[in-house]
Design a protein around this motif. Sequence first.
Motif, PDB file in Angstrom:
ATOM      1  N   LEU A  91       0.818  -1.223   0.000  1.00  0.00           N
ATOM      2  CA  LEU A  91       0.000   0.000   0.000  1.00  0.00           C
ATOM      3  C   LEU A  91       0.849   1.269   0.000  1.00  0.00           C
ATOM      4  N   LEU A  92       1.951   1.279  -0.718  1.00  0.00           N
ATOM      5  CA  LEU A  92       2.817   2.448  -0.671  1.00  0.00           C
ATOM      6  C   LEU A  92       2.108   3.706  -1.163  1.00  0.00           C
ATOM      7  N   TRP A  93       1.184   3.556  -2.063  1.00  0.00           N
ATOM      8  CA  TRP A  93       0.419   4.689  -2.600  1.00  0.00           C
ATOM      9  C   TRP A  93      -0.531   5.287  -1.563  1.00  0.00           C
TER      10      TRP A  93
ATOM     11  N   HIS B 230      10.490   4.571   9.666  1.00  0.00           N
ATOM     12  CA  HIS B 230      11.028   3.203   9.670  1.00  0.00           C
ATOM     13  C   HIS B 230      11.093   2.640   8.252  1.00  0.00           C
ATOM     14  N   TRP B 231      10.254   3.149   7.363  1.00  0.00           N
ATOM     15  CA  TRP B 231      10.347   2.771   5.949  1.00  0.00           C
ATOM     16  C   TRP B 231      11.645   3.351   5.363  1.00  0.00           C
ATOM     17  N   ARG B 232      11.934   4.591   5.722  1.00  0.00           N
ATOM     18  CA  ARG B 232      13.125   5.250   5.182  1.00  0.00           C
ATOM     19  C   ARG B 232      14.410   4.637   5.742  1.00  0.00           C
ATOM     20  N   GLN B 233      14.330   4.069   6.943  1.00  0.00           N
ATOM     21  CA  GLN B 233      15.498   3.443   7.564  1.00  0.00           C
ATOM     22  C   GLN B 233      15.704   1.997   7.112  1.00  0.00           C
TER      23      GLN B 233
ATOM     24  N   ASN C  90      15.288   3.850  -1.492  1.00  0.00           N
ATOM     25  CA  ASN C  90      15.449   2.465  -1.030  1.00  0.00           C
ATOM     26  C   ASN C  90      14.256   1.593  -1.422  1.00  0.00           C
ATOM     27  N   VAL C  91      13.452   2.052  -2.380  1.00  0.00           N
ATOM     28  CA  VAL C  91      12.257   1.311  -2.803  1.00  0.00           C
ATOM     29  C   VAL C  91      12.501   0.636  -4.147  1.00  0.00           C
ATOM     30  N   VAL C  92      12.126  -0.636  -4.230  1.00  0.00           N
ATOM     31  CA  VAL C  92      12.052  -1.339  -5.513  1.00  0.00           C
ATOM     32  C   VAL C  92      10.611  -1.787  -5.706  1.00  0.00           C
ATOM     33  N   THR C  93      10.167  -1.861  -6.938  1.00  0.00           N
ATOM     34  CA  THR C  93       8.793  -2.278  -7.207  1.00  0.00           C
ATOM     35  C   THR C  93       8.772  -3.643  -7.885  1.00  0.00           C
ATOM     36  N   VAL C  94       7.725  -4.389  -7.583  1.00  0.00           N
ATOM     37  CA  VAL C  94       7.518  -5.711  -8.180  1.00  0.00           C
ATOM     38  C   VAL C  94       6.060  -5.817  -8.596  1.00  0.00           C
TER      39      VAL C  94
END
Length: 415
Positions: free
Chosen positions: A137-139, A147-150, A173-177
Motif C-alpha cells: 500500500l505504498l500509494w 522506519h520505511w526510510r530506515q 530504497n524502494v524497488v517495485t515488483v
Amino acid sequence: MGENLDLTYRNGTDKDNHAMPTIEPINIVCNAQPFGGGPGATLMAVMPYLRNRLKSLGPVALHYVGSSLTMDFQKLTKADWDGSHHIDLYSNPDIGKKELISLLQRLKPRLVVTSMDELVAAAAQSAGIPVVIIDLLLWFWPSISPHWRQAEMVIAAEFYGVQERIISENMDNVVTVPPLGPPPRTTVGPSKDILLNFGGMVNPLMPKEEYIAYARLIYSAAKRALNLRNAALPKSQHANLIVLVASLDVARGIDPEDPEAARMVLPDEALELMASVELVCCTAGLGNLYAAGAVANAVLLLPPLHEGHAIQTLLVKKAGVPVDAVEWHEITGGTPINYYNGSLEIMDDVSKAQNEVISSVQAQKALADRLLAAMLHSAAPSAQGPPLRKLITTFGQDNGDAMAARIVDVLTKVR
C-alpha cells in the motif's frame, strides 16, 4: 513445524566417525501485520520461493512472528516455518515489544522481513537488525513512516499511484515488483453458484463484534437475494451460496444456527472457487481485487469496511476499470462517507452506517435488492470480458518469486 528455538545443522561425520562441527544457521525472522488478510497471505506466497533461493547461502532458518489472523493463516496452511512465535504488539504494545526484542536477542537474525508492520520494523531497527519491508500500500499512506526510510529495502507492489509516490517522496530504497496473484484464467460456462468471499477482515483497531456483525449482515442479505434470484429464474439456473472467510472468529460467528455456513479454505481452493462460480461478491482488499481480476467471471465489491477498501475501489474506477461496487450511502440513503478523513473517524462513520442498516428493515431490503441486481445481471448472457482484468494487463502478476529475489539481494549484502 512448531517452535524450535535451538536449531542446528550438521553436514555429516568424518571418516573416523567423529561429528563434523555444528554449523549454525542464518536466522531470518518474518512477520505480517495483522490488518486484513493481505500481509499474511503475501508472506505465505513468498516463503517457498524464498526457501528455494536461500539454498545457495547454506543453512538458513526461517522464523515466523505474528498474531491474530496472521497466525490463523499459519495453522490453516500448515506453513513450513522453522520456528513459529505468537507475539502480539497490538493488544499490549509494551509487553509485545519486550517479547519481540527478547526473541530477536536470542535468535540474532541476520534480517527481519515484515509485511507492512511498522511496530515490528521499529523494534528490529532499535535492536540494530537490518529490515526489509514488503509494502502492498505504498500509494496509500498519509505519510511515509521513518522506519520505511530506515529500511535496507522497501519492496512495493505496483498499483495506481505507487511510482508517483516514490518520486514525490524521494525514496531511493524502494524497488517495485508486480502484485501477487494467480495466472489469468476463467472457466467457460461457469457453475451458477454465487461466492461470498469476505477475505481477511480482521483489524486490531476494529472490535471483533464489528466485523462479525458485518459478515452476518452481508450473509443474511445474500441469502435473501439468492432466494429471490432462484425464484425469478428457471430451475436449471438455480444457484447455491458459497461463503469463504479467512478468520476463525468470522467462520464461527457468521450464522449461530449453522456452524457450516462459512468455511476457511487454502488459497488455491479459494481461487478455484472464484474461477468456477457465476458471481463473486467480495470485499475490496487488494488480494481480492487481483484474484478477481485474474480468475472471476463477474464481480460485485461489497460495502467498504475501512478507507483502504473504499480508496482502492475509487482508484480502480478512476482508471476506467469497469467494476460494480456497493457503497453505504446507496443502502442508507445518507451522506457519502469521506474516506480521506482520519482512520478512526472513517471507522466510526462505517460503524454508524453499518448499524443503521442492521437496525433498518428498509435498508436491509435495499442491500438485498442490490445483491439481487448483481446476481440477475451475472445470470444473463454477456459478451463483456472478465471484470478487473485491466489490473492484470496494467501491472502484471507474480507468484512471489520477485519479492523473494529482492529479499535475497539484501541478505547477500548484509551477511
